[in-house]
Design a protein around this motif. Sequence first.
Motif, mmCIF file in Angstrom:
data_model
loop_
_atom_site.group_PDB
_atom_site.id
_atom_site.type_symbol
_atom_site.label_atom_id
_atom_site.label_comp_id
_atom_site.label_asym_id
_atom_site.label_seq_id
_atom_site.Cartn_x
_atom_site.Cartn_y
_atom_site.Cartn_z
ATOM 1 N N VAL A 163 -18.677 34.093 -101.016
ATOM 2 C CA VAL A 163 -19.886 33.321 -100.661
ATOM 3 C C VAL A 163 -19.991 32.153 -101.636
ATOM 4 N N PHE A 164 -20.204 30.971 -101.105
ATOM 5 C CA PHE A 164 -20.437 29.790 -101.944
ATOM 6 C C PHE A 164 -21.904 29.379 -101.795
ATOM 7 N N PHE A 165 -22.606 29.345 -102.912
ATOM 8 C CA PHE A 165 -23.988 28.845 -102.900
ATOM 9 C C PHE A 165 -23.948 27.377 -103.312
ATOM 10 N N GLY A 166 -24.585 26.508 -102.511
ATOM 11 C CA GLY A 166 -24.655 25.094 -102.872
ATOM 12 C C GLY A 166 -23.441 24.321 -102.412
ATOM 13 N N GLY A 167 -23.433 23.054 -102.740
ATOM 14 C CA GLY A 167 -22.351 22.191 -102.325
ATOM 15 C C GLY A 167 -22.579 20.794 -102.891
ATOM 16 N N PRO A 168 -21.831 19.777 -102.493
ATOM 17 C CA PRO A 168 -20.754 19.884 -101.507
ATOM 18 C C PRO A 168 -19.514 20.557 -102.082
ATOM 19 N N LEU A 169 -18.866 21.388 -101.257
ATOM 20 C CA LEU A 169 -17.667 22.091 -101.683
ATOM 21 C C LEU A 169 -16.472 21.146 -101.618
ATOM 22 N N SER A 170 -15.566 21.329 -102.565
ATOM 23 C CA SER A 170 -14.345 20.522 -102.518
ATOM 24 C C SER A 170 -13.361 21.183 -101.558
ATOM 25 N N GLU A 171 -12.499 20.377 -100.992
ATOM 26 C CA GLU A 171 -11.503 20.914 -100.056
ATOM 27 C C GLU A 171 -10.580 21.899 -100.776
ATOM 28 N N ALA A 172 -10.262 21.590 -102.036
ATOM 29 C CA ALA A 172 -9.354 22.462 -102.797
ATOM 30 C C ALA A 172 -9.970 23.850 -103.004
ATOM 31 N N SER A 173 -11.286 23.899 -103.324
ATOM 32 C CA SER A 173 -11.955 25.197 -103.516
ATOM 33 C C SER A 173 -11.928 26.009 -102.230
ATOM 34 N N LEU A 174 -12.209 25.316 -101.129
ATOM 35 C CA LEU A 174 -12.216 26.013 -99.839
ATOM 36 C C LEU A 174 -10.824 26.520 -99.482
ATOM 37 N N ARG A 175 -9.824 25.693 -99.744
ATOM 38 C CA ARG A 175 -8.453 26.118 -99.443
ATOM 39 C C ARG A 175 -8.067 27.331 -100.289
ATOM 40 N N SER A 176 -8.487 27.347 -101.549
ATOM 41 C CA SER A 176 -8.187 28.509 -102.406
ATOM 42 C C SER A 176 -8.804 29.777 -101.830
ATOM 43 N N ALA A 177 -9.979 29.616 -101.198
ATOM 44 C CA ALA A 177 -10.667 30.779 -100.645
ATOM 45 C C ALA A 177 -10.021 31.254 -99.342
ATOM 46 N N VAL A 178 -9.587 30.302 -98.506
ATOM 47 C CA VAL A 178 -9.094 30.710 -97.175
ATOM 48 C C VAL A 178 -7.579 30.936 -97.124
ATOM 49 N N GLU A 179 -6.837 30.293 -98.017
ATOM 50 C CA GLU A 179 -5.365 30.375 -97.960
ATOM 51 C C GLU A 179 -4.859 31.824 -97.986
ATOM 52 N N PRO A 180 -5.334 32.667 -98.939
ATOM 53 C CA PRO A 180 -4.833 34.047 -98.936
ATOM 54 C C PRO A 180 -5.209 34.793 -97.649
ATOM 55 N N LEU A 181 -6.362 34.467 -97.064
ATOM 56 C CA LEU A 181 -6.815 35.171 -95.855
ATOM 57 C C LEU A 181 -6.000 34.749 -94.628
ATOM 58 N N LEU A 182 -5.591 33.484 -94.600
ATOM 59 C CA LEU A 182 -4.785 33.017 -93.473
ATOM 60 C C LEU A 182 -3.420 33.695 -93.474
ATOM 61 N N GLY A 183 -2.974 34.093 -94.655
ATOM 62 C CA GLY A 183 -1.668 34.753 -94.759
ATOM 63 C C GLY A 183 -1.723 36.244 -94.466
ATOM 64 N N GLU A 184 -2.943 36.791 -94.319
ATOM 65 C CA GLU A 184 -3.058 38.250 -94.104
ATOM 66 C C GLU A 184 -2.730 38.620 -92.660
#
Lengths: 184, 244
Positions: A163-184
């Motif tokens: 969960v990310f509270f606040g923003g704006p989120l950087s693309e790199a932070s979001l990629r770090s969060a989703v990259e491992p999940l996309l590989g699952e």
Amino acid sequence: MNILPTPTKIRRNWLIIALIIAGTGWIVLSRPPDTQPVVISPRPGFVAPAIALPAASGETLALADLRGQVVIVNFWASWCGPCRAEMPTFERLYQSERNRGLTILAVNNTIQDDETAVAAIQREFGLSFPIVFDHDGEISRLYGVRMLPTTFIVDRHGVIRQVFFGGPLSEASLRSAVEPLLGE
Amino acid sequence: MLPVLNIGPFALYTPGLILLLGGWLIIQAIGRAARHQQLDGERLEMIVFIALLAGVIGARLGYALISWPSYLADPWALLSRDLQAFLPPAGVATALVIGGWLLWRQRWPLWPTLDALAPGIALAVLTNALAQLASGDGYGLPADVPWAINLWGEERHPTQLYAALTALIALIVWRVRYRQLQPPGARFLTVSAILAAGTLIGDGFAATGWLLPGNIRLSQVVALTILVIIVRIWTEIFPHYDDA
């Protein structure tokens, strides 16, 4: 001089043996169960609460229909500066990773917003990911949203992973969060 | 559980505030303890500050490593305000390595320095427990004990409070024995033993954390190992205090 009482070596060795036996016993006894009941809650490690809200087209979109995909659930409003600032980031991420199974579900906090302003933002930034309208604020309450933007990363099994509270989120932070999940 | 604190139009990330306040308290407590140990308190405060800062940087770099090509393409994202884009274990490891290296390089005496750090270690555990209570992380297994807390519609062990209680006990014992004559290292080992024992017992009720094969909780194994080492070395490093 005897400032602190210390055990003799024999007593110490017995103490160590007793400690290892008792400690190991407790560690084994207190192991968490293999399977824990499925609990729905808006926090990491729990199944994401259900979302079924109307889009601009009038069609109802449900989070359950996106099972099997990694979903970024973003709570936002058009008057919220950081929310607007991170929209282009979401669009870039959506365009580059949608073929790998990433989707974005933007939940507009419509109880404090209006659909005309949302449509204007959609046009301004060329947003192609689904946007749904939380007219009565019920879904925001269900997710315990206390600040905008708030972003939930949901894995392919419908479990919230971050969960990310606040923003704006950087693309790199979001990629770090989703990259491992996309590989699952 | 209060991850976000709303004050008027402002929404503050509560765990971040707790960590910030805890960091300041840790530095102050270590400085005072160092002066009591006849050490250079101001210098030790600076070293702890640098170690904590290094910990924050290490936690961000650790998070960035998960998707390093993205950060390589946009290095400025390392400085972003994303409050959850940190990897805490990487931060703790970095703080320990940098702090330990500075202390070793400046030839600080081992046991008196560890004694001065003892209240800081207990405060760090207390800070982490309260930050987890605020964020809702580190929650316990479902329970029907009278002191269970209701989290997301379910009664659970308040494991964050167990950790906080352990840290408070360690701080109280440390404070009560503050002016007593003790051999170098005794304060550090006493605080460490209390924290390890509390972790060994309290984490038995935890629902989160790293598990080894067989659902064995890593934190409990580490805590038991620390306890055994402390009992083992106690008589080795304080042999002359056995002489009656």
